[in-house]
Structures are given as structure tokens and as C-alpha cells.
Motif scaffolding. Sequence first.
Motif, PDB file in Angstrom:
ATOM      1  N   SER A   7       0.852  -1.192   0.000  1.00 11.64           N
ATOM      2  CA  SER A   7       0.000   0.000   0.000  1.00 11.64           C
ATOM      3  C   SER A   7       0.880   1.231   0.000  1.00 11.64           C
ATOM      4  N   ASN A  16      -1.882   8.091   3.839  1.00  7.19           N
ATOM      5  CA  ASN A  16      -2.509   7.064   3.011  1.00  7.19           C
ATOM      6  C   ASN A  16      -3.916   6.826   3.556  1.00  7.19           C
ATOM      7  N   ASP A  18      -6.074   4.662   2.307  1.00  6.99           N
ATOM      8  CA  ASP A  18      -6.461   3.257   2.152  1.00  6.99           C
ATOM      9  C   ASP A  18      -6.223   2.524   3.468  1.00  6.99           C
ATOM     10  N   ASP A  31     -10.969   1.936   0.825  1.00  2.07           N
ATOM     11  CA  ASP A  31     -10.399   3.074   0.108  1.00  2.07           C
ATOM     12  C   ASP A  31     -11.157   4.313   0.548  1.00  2.07           C
ATOM     13  N   ASP A 264      -3.812   7.089  -3.920  1.00  5.63           N
ATOM     14  CA  ASP A 264      -3.408   6.009  -3.022  1.00  5.63           C
ATOM     15  C   ASP A 264      -3.645   4.683  -3.730  1.00  5.63           C
ATOM     16  N   THR A 266      -3.481   0.356  -3.237  1.00  3.22           N
ATOM     17  CA  THR A 266      -3.308  -0.814  -2.386  1.00  3.22           C
ATOM     18  C   THR A 266      -3.706  -2.062  -3.149  1.00  3.22           C
TER      19      THR A 266
END
Length: 274
Positions: A7, A16, A18, A31, A264, A266
Motif C-alpha cells: 500500500s 494514506n 487506504d 479506500d 493512493d 493498495t
Amino acid sequence: MRVAFASEPAYPDRPNEDFIGATADAVVLLDGASIPPGVTSACSHSVRWYSHTLGSTLLAEMTQSAGPLPELLAQGIKHVTSLHDFTCDLTHGGSPSATVIMLRQSDDQLDWLVLGDSTLILDTGTPEPMVICDDRLEQVAAPHRVRLDSLPGGTPEHAEARREYVETLGRYRNRDGGFWVASTDPLAADQALTGTIPAAQVHAAALLTDGAADAVSRYQLTTWASLLGILAQQGPSELIRRVREAERSDPHGERWPRSKTHDDATAANVKVNA
């Protein structure tokens, strides 16, 4: 299950939004929906706080209960709402929200839930894997993206168009005829896509936020089937590296119009019968 994930925030100096978490028999991916400058929110909590608080709550619930995933999601949303409904005006449309993927192996079956535009891929050994993504946001958003997509990224005009775009989408969020995400209303869980499949039929699964799924859905760097191979052989970090490379090659969105230069990202690779 055996889970490997990576991630990365859109930018190294930004949080971040996520969330990814896993146990031996459950995986949760969220998310968080970024709130651009100029869009007001009556909630004092960040998008990262919301996605991480709800994500950890869901993972704990899946570990402790064998209940239906929509029921666990509804309980999770209700719990997180209770943590800040006395301090924040949660009736405001700008309250933090997130997409959700839940995957659980119990005995000989695999249960899944998808709410929002993150993507779940199930490798069942067929030439084309099963790809599950809730596309209601895209259906709603497409007519409202015309001005945003016509402007070069990184300009004040693009930033203003993105603000207007996000505010417009807020009128469709968690509404009949619109799109559904986790936020303050536990009834959103009833709108999730769900399913159950025999675990023996699934060789592997992939969970992707849209920042990682863009490798296929936006940049067409690979196919869904080949993406599974990248995750298994080179790892989730390699998939994200390829997405970043594509983003950097088109910083102003001329080839691939988008609301953000970077997002972002992941990705999780799950070996179901490991």
C-alpha cells in the motif's frame, strides 16, 4: 489463507487513506474517499481516521463472528458512527466515507462483499477470472466528468473543476439511483454486492483499490488475468510500481484524463488454499 499486500500513498508526504488488514481467514480493504481543498465537512475527523477505524473494526468483527458480511458491515458502520456522532454534524454530506471489500474463508466456503468501486478478483482456474466491482459510481459520475476531463491536471481550473465534481457527486452518495459507500448510514451495507463460492474452486484472490486497479481499468497496462500473475510472481509492490510509472508519464492527464495525478494504491494477493 496466505496474504501478501502493498500500500502506497499518492504522495510520500501525505497520509494514506487506504486501509488493508488480514488474519488467517479474513481480509479487509477500504479506500477512503479523498476530500479536495474547498469542499467543506462538518466532521472533524480525517478520511484516514474513518477508513482505518472502520477497517480495524470490520477485521475484528470477522474474526469474532460468522455472521453474514452485510450484517457485520452494518454493525461496523454503526459502531464508527457512534464514536463521533456527538462531536460532529454527521448529517452533512461531507462526512468521511470509504469503499469496502471483505473476504472471509470459513470451513469450505469463501464469502465476499464489495461496496463501492474497489475491485475483487477471484481466480477460479478459468481463462478469465471473476471480476467484481460495484460500478454505480462510474455510471453516476460519467456525465459530470466532461469539464474536469477537458482540463489539464495541475492547473487552478482543474482543481476548481474537481471541487465542483466532488460536490456534485455528494448529492448522489448513498441515495437510490446513485451510488453507495460506507459512511454514516448502516443501511448502505444492504446495497453491497455479495456472494459465496466453494473455497476449493478459488486458487487465489486479489483485492485492489481503484488506485491499483487502474493498471487495467484506466491505463490498460495488462489484463485482469495477467494482473493475477504479476501479483503472484512479482508481488503487489510491482503492480503499484507500474501504475506509478504510468501516472508519471502523463502528469497532466492528457493521455488518461483523471481527477488526481496520483492516487493512493493498495493491492493484496491472497492464496486461498495455502
